[in-house]
Design an enzyme around this catalytic site. Sequence first.
Site, PDB file in Angstrom:
ATOM      1  N   TRP A  77       4.867  -0.968  -3.435  1.00  0.00           N
ATOM      2  CA  TRP A  77       5.762  -1.310  -4.547  1.00  0.00           C
ATOM      3  C   TRP A  77       5.637  -0.253  -5.627  1.00  0.00           C
ATOM      4  CZ3 TRP A  77       4.560  -2.205  -9.709  1.00  0.00           C
ATOM      5  CH2 TRP A  77       5.582  -2.743 -10.500  1.00  0.00           C
ATOM      6  N   ALA A 108      -2.025   4.264  -4.717  1.00  0.00           N
ATOM      7  CA  ALA A 108      -1.510   4.488  -3.364  1.00  0.00           C
ATOM      8  C   ALA A 108      -1.017   5.922  -3.237  1.00  0.00           C
ATOM      9  CB  ALA A 108      -0.376   3.516  -3.065  1.00  0.00           C
ATOM     10  N   CYS A 123       0.602  -1.406   1.889  1.00  0.00           N
ATOM     11  CA  CYS A 123       0.060  -0.325   2.716  1.00  0.00           C
ATOM     12  C   CYS A 123      -0.483  -0.846   4.046  1.00  0.00           C
ATOM     13  CB  CYS A 123      -1.004   0.464   1.966  1.00  0.00           C
ATOM     14  SG  CYS A 123      -0.381   1.192   0.439  1.00  0.00           S
TER      15      CYS A 123
END
EC number: 2.3.1.181
Length: 236
Positions: free
Chosen positions: A82, A150, A181
């Site tokens: 996201w 991320a 992920c």
Amino acid sequence: MKSVSELLYHWLGESPVPYMEGWELQRQLHKRRVADQVPDTVLLLEHEPVYTAGKRTGPWDRPLTDPGAPVIDIDRGGKITWHGPGQLTAYPIVKLPAPLDVVAYVRMLEEAIIRVIGDFGLSGMRVEGRTGVWLAAAPDRGLPERKIAAIGCRIAKGVTMHGFALNCNNDLSWFDRIVPCGIRDAGVTSLTAELDRTVGVGDILEATEHHLAAVLGASSYRRIAGWPVLPEFVDA
């Protein structure tokens, strides 16, 4: 990996950027960097809420119901994550030296993030077999390993795209609607959640610029506020 040239940062401002607009800007910069029409550049921004699904995303990773934000399939590695307000997203458009070492590049991004959050008193770490930057489990607080940043990249014609996203003061409930992920046995966190005080995107810009330039070996760096003005593309 040898040094890059001067690193030019473009801070796109406090208004969240629609994902497709940011992706198209990446593509336009990428082809100009391949052609040596622009310098090594990093876009710094916040996105409007969006889920992006990398090439390894499985159907079981995706939202089962309407997640309240678009889900966009993109050309980076990795799975689904996201992006949105309160999260610093960085897109380095950088020409890497040959021979390409993708793993070394990802490790550089991780190292930059570890240094950034270290400036705020957090000890980031890598987890074997998983990309991104993590915080260690805290059993005394009932907390598992937690992902704070991320990473997902694409390298084409020797030039990077996509990059990393570092959670600052974003709403973490967005991650509850996916398997972030592709990892089911860990949590997601942010600087604000860990430090128990608000740390916004603007609070980490300088540290991010400094540490990313350092790990990439940039000879110098500078920031320009606003969207880049692109030269007319000349296809060699």
